[in-house]
Design an enzyme around this catalytic site. Sequence first.
Site, mmCIF file in Angstrom:
data_model
loop_
_atom_site.group_PDB
_atom_site.id
_atom_site.type_symbol
_atom_site.label_atom_id
_atom_site.label_comp_id
_atom_site.label_asym_id
_atom_site.label_seq_id
_atom_site.Cartn_x
_atom_site.Cartn_y
_atom_site.Cartn_z
ATOM 1 N N GLY A 1 0.832 -1.199 0.000
ATOM 2 C CA GLY A 1 0.000 0.000 0.000
ATOM 3 C C GLY A 1 0.862 1.242 0.000
ATOM 4 C CE LYS A 2 5.343 4.905 -0.519
ATOM 5 N NZ LYS A 2 6.498 4.069 -0.174
#
Length: 419
Positions: free
Chosen positions: A103-104
């Site tokens: 994720g980010k």
Amino acid sequence: MTIDLHQLALHSIDSAADELGMADWVRATLHQPERSLAVQVPYRADDGAIRVVPGYRVAHSMARGPAKGGTRFHMDVTATEVAGLATLMSVKTAVVDLPLGGGKGGITVDPKQLSETELESLTRSYTRAIAGSIGPDLDIPAPDVNTGQRHMDWMADEFARVTGRPQPGVVTGKSTAAGGSLGRDTATAAGCRTVVIASARRMELPADARVVIQGFGNAGAPLAAMLAADGFRVVGVSDSRGAIHDPRGLDIGAVAATKAAHGSVIHHDAELIAPEDLLALDCEILVPAALEGAIDAAEAERVRARLIAEAANGPVTDRADAILHDRQITVVPDVLASAGGVIVSCFEWQQNQREERWSARYVADRLEQRMRHSLDDLWAVAAARDLDLRTAAMVLGVGRIAAAIEERHGLDVARELAS
Ligand code: NAD
């Protein structure tokens, strides 16, 4: 950022998918983030005004476990950049075989223009905006460009307020007082050190091989100290102000003290060289630990090292990569060589979830073991398929994610047929 990072990530996934003969529907699943959130982030400025900036959180894949990845505060943050970085995080966690996805997140803001109270208001507001999408079993943010321990402490605290109970495992990179892990600060350097030692041995480089390190920050400075203590000769280092060289080996403790006292390595008593000449120094091992795209075609032609370990993210451009390959220079790619940070982030999350506190020694030993196994896996894939290490890393990581996707969807289909 001028390059479209998301397109680049998808291109790498496609190459790996071709090599693996992947089914179209799995490829299509990998092309699209599992979930993607764009939010307004209102915060109170010191003059009393309310300002609103855009924020994002993308979970690219949760097939192998909760999504994991940093939180970036920068004016260049866009939805596509965050999606691209999230995709690469899925590959990184899979290459080192963590029970996590990728994720980010980020906010389009220049944090250098904000006071401490404005930053806290912004970070807490962002946490509230994404609170429904993050959690220790769902998506676990961490620090990235322009964020660090205090931001993570604010996020953990705000998440506890929103949900009504402390859940330190919701973010990693916290202070130790707030549940952070010992060894997180130097984890990227320690991971890269293992890569350098194991690769040098495999390539039969001398025990006192010469090392050049570009960048003397969180990753580069502790790495230089570790490698010097291991008996390598660190003959060149640089920072944003310039580069220094000593063919006998620099005294890294003294270089660090000089940087702490005077702001740059260039004040150390050694030969001052042009920054572009650092990458062309006579050495066996080169570690880019500063910038994205630092080694382009022109630099790649001049590299004299036999081994490059990518401590930085994306330091070698595509054109440079092809040249280095032709010149038979071994490149250990960023997805592995810079993975020490995310590995110890995973350890932090595991400690929080199990309500344990691991010693610095235990963290260091587990990190070293994980890096060694991952490097062995990588060389094995490269040898079996006759690939360079970068392509092999994509094949290894993407293959593991694809296997998890197939298993999950396979179960869905089985359930549907049974009902
Ligand atoms: P940092 O800001 O602490 O250090 C960067 C260093 O690079 C500084 O010494 C800076 O002076 C130097 N630098 C900047 N421009 C330069 C130039 N033109 N020439 C030479 N040196 C220059 O950052 P960091 O945390 O050490 O990160 C460095 C790289 O490692 C980034 O690509 C980052 O994404 C990657 N990385 C870091 C971590 C981590 O845990 N710190 C984890 C994974 C990847």
